[in-house]
Write a protein that holds these residues in place. Structure first.
Motif, short mmCIF file in Angstrom:
data_model
loop_
_atom_site.label_atom_id
_atom_site.label_comp_id
_atom_site.label_asym_id
_atom_site.label_seq_id
_atom_site.Cartn_x
_atom_site.Cartn_y
_atom_site.Cartn_z
N MET A 1 -34.60 11.15 75.46
CA MET A 1 -34.47 12.14 76.55
C MET A 1 -34.54 13.18 77.42
SD MET A 1 -32.60 16.27 75.04
CE MET A 1 -31.59 15.34 73.15
N ALA A 2 -33.22 12.42 78.02
CA ALA A 2 -33.39 13.19 79.48
C ALA A 2 -33.99 14.40 80.00
CB ALA A 2 -32.83 12.54 81.07
N LYS A 3 -34.83 14.71 80.95
CA LYS A 3 -34.60 16.59 81.22
C LYS A 3 -34.73 16.92 83.04
CE LYS A 3 -38.99 16.96 79.04
NZ LYS A 3 -40.75 17.17 78.65
N ILE A 4 -33.68 17.53 83.35
CA ILE A 4 -33.08 17.97 84.34
C ILE A 4 -33.95 19.09 84.69
CG2 ILE A 4 -30.96 16.67 83.78
CD1 ILE A 4 -29.76 19.17 83.49
N LEU A 5 -33.80 19.18 86.12
CA LEU A 5 -34.39 20.59 86.49
C LEU A 5 -32.77 21.60 86.97
CD1 LEU A 5 -36.63 22.51 87.58
CD2 LEU A 5 -36.54 21.09 89.98
N VAL A 6 -32.95 22.53 86.82
CA VAL A 6 -31.30 23.51 86.89
C VAL A 6 -31.74 24.82 87.14
CG1 VAL A 6 -29.36 24.44 86.20
CG2 VAL A 6 -29.87 22.52 84.86
N THR A 7 -31.15 25.14 88.21
CA THR A 7 -31.77 26.21 88.92
C THR A 7 -30.38 28.05 89.20
OG1 THR A 7 -32.68 25.67 90.78
CG2 THR A 7 -31.98 27.57 91.83
N MET A 8 -31.18 28.77 88.45
CA MET A 8 -30.19 30.03 88.19
C MET A 8 -30.66 31.19 88.59
SD MET A 8 -29.94 29.54 83.85
CE MET A 8 -29.06 27.59 83.56
N PRO A 9 -29.74 32.07 88.93
CA PRO A 9 -30.81 33.61 88.82
C PRO A 9 -31.60 33.69 87.65
CG PRO A 9 -28.54 33.42 89.82
CD PRO A 9 -28.49 32.09 88.93
N ASP A 10 -32.11 34.52 87.76
CA ASP A 10 -33.23 35.37 86.60
C ASP A 10 -32.16 36.26 85.72
OD1 ASP A 10 -35.40 33.92 88.13
OD2 ASP A 10 -35.79 36.18 89.16
N GLU A 11 -30.94 36.90 86.41
CA GLU A 11 -31.06 37.52 85.29
C GLU A 11 -29.41 36.93 84.37
OE1 GLU A 11 -27.06 40.69 86.06
OE2 GLU A 11 -28.80 40.97 87.76
N PHE A 12 -29.37 35.52 84.59
CA PHE A 12 -28.51 34.88 84.45
C PHE A 12 -28.61 34.28 83.40
CE2 PHE A 12 -26.14 30.88 83.51
CZ PHE A 12 -24.88 31.47 83.49
N LEU A 13 -30.14 33.84 83.59
CA LEU A 13 -31.63 33.28 82.80
C LEU A 13 -31.80 34.06 81.72
CD1 LEU A 13 -32.85 30.58 81.88
CD2 LEU A 13 -34.77 30.99 83.53
N ASN A 14 -31.82 35.67 82.25
CA ASN A 14 -32.28 36.10 80.83
C ASN A 14 -31.17 36.28 79.79
OD1 ASN A 14 -34.59 36.94 82.32
ND2 ASN A 14 -33.94 38.46 82.86
N LYS A 15 -29.96 36.96 80.17
CA LYS A 15 -28.85 35.91 79.71
C LYS A 15 -28.45 34.90 78.53
CE LYS A 15 -26.46 39.37 82.53
NZ LYS A 15 -24.99 39.89 82.89
N VAL A 16 -29.08 33.98 79.22
CA VAL A 16 -29.28 32.95 78.35
C VAL A 16 -29.92 32.49 76.91
CG1 VAL A 16 -29.24 30.59 78.30
CG2 VAL A 16 -27.67 31.25 80.32
N ASP A 17 -31.30 33.22 77.38
CA ASP A 17 -32.07 33.28 77.08
C ASP A 17 -32.29 34.34 75.41
OD1 ASP A 17 -33.84 31.43 78.09
OD2 ASP A 17 -34.36 33.31 78.78
N GLY A 18 -31.03 35.44 75.76
CA GLY A 18 -30.87 36.51 74.74
C GLY A 18 -29.91 35.83 73.82
N LEU A 19 -29.02 35.25 74.63
CA LEU A 19 -28.06 34.88 73.60
C LEU A 19 -28.34 33.58 72.78
CD1 LEU A 19 -24.58 34.33 72.51
CD2 LEU A 19 -24.61 32.80 74.68
N ALA A 20 -29.39 32.75 73.25
CA ALA A 20 -29.58 31.39 72.31
C ALA A 20 -30.98 32.29 71.43
CB ALA A 20 -31.00 30.56 73.25
N ASN A 21 -31.67 33.38 71.77
CA ASN A 21 -32.06 33.98 70.58
C ASN A 21 -31.68 34.90 69.48
OD1 ASN A 21 -34.76 35.59 69.80
ND2 ASN A 21 -34.79 36.91 71.00
#
Length: 62
Positions: A1-21
């Motif tokens: 599986m390929a890996k990619i690098l995606v840039t996003m604001p810290d606040e958005f990433l925190n929301k993504v991580d919270g939802l994933a959790n």
């Protein structure tokens, strides 16, 4: 599986991580599913637009 690098604001990433959790999923799983959903929605939208355009053309040629 390929890996990619995606840039996003810290606040958005925190929301993504919270939802994933909350859903007991990995960040990658959540992002893959979000992209699949987006791609399906775009495909359906494009199909509807093509049908609408075909109807318009039929009416014009009618």
């Amino acid at each position: 599986m390929a890996k990619i690098l995606v840039t996003m604001p810290d606040e958005f990433l925190n929301k993504v991580d919270g939802l994933a959790n909350d859903e007991q999923r990995t960040r990658s799983e959540l992002i893959r599913e979000a992209l699949r959903t987006y791609m399906r929605r775009v495909t359906v939208s494009q199909s509807r637009k093509a049908l609408d355009n075909a109807k318009i053309l039929e009416n014009l040629l009618g």
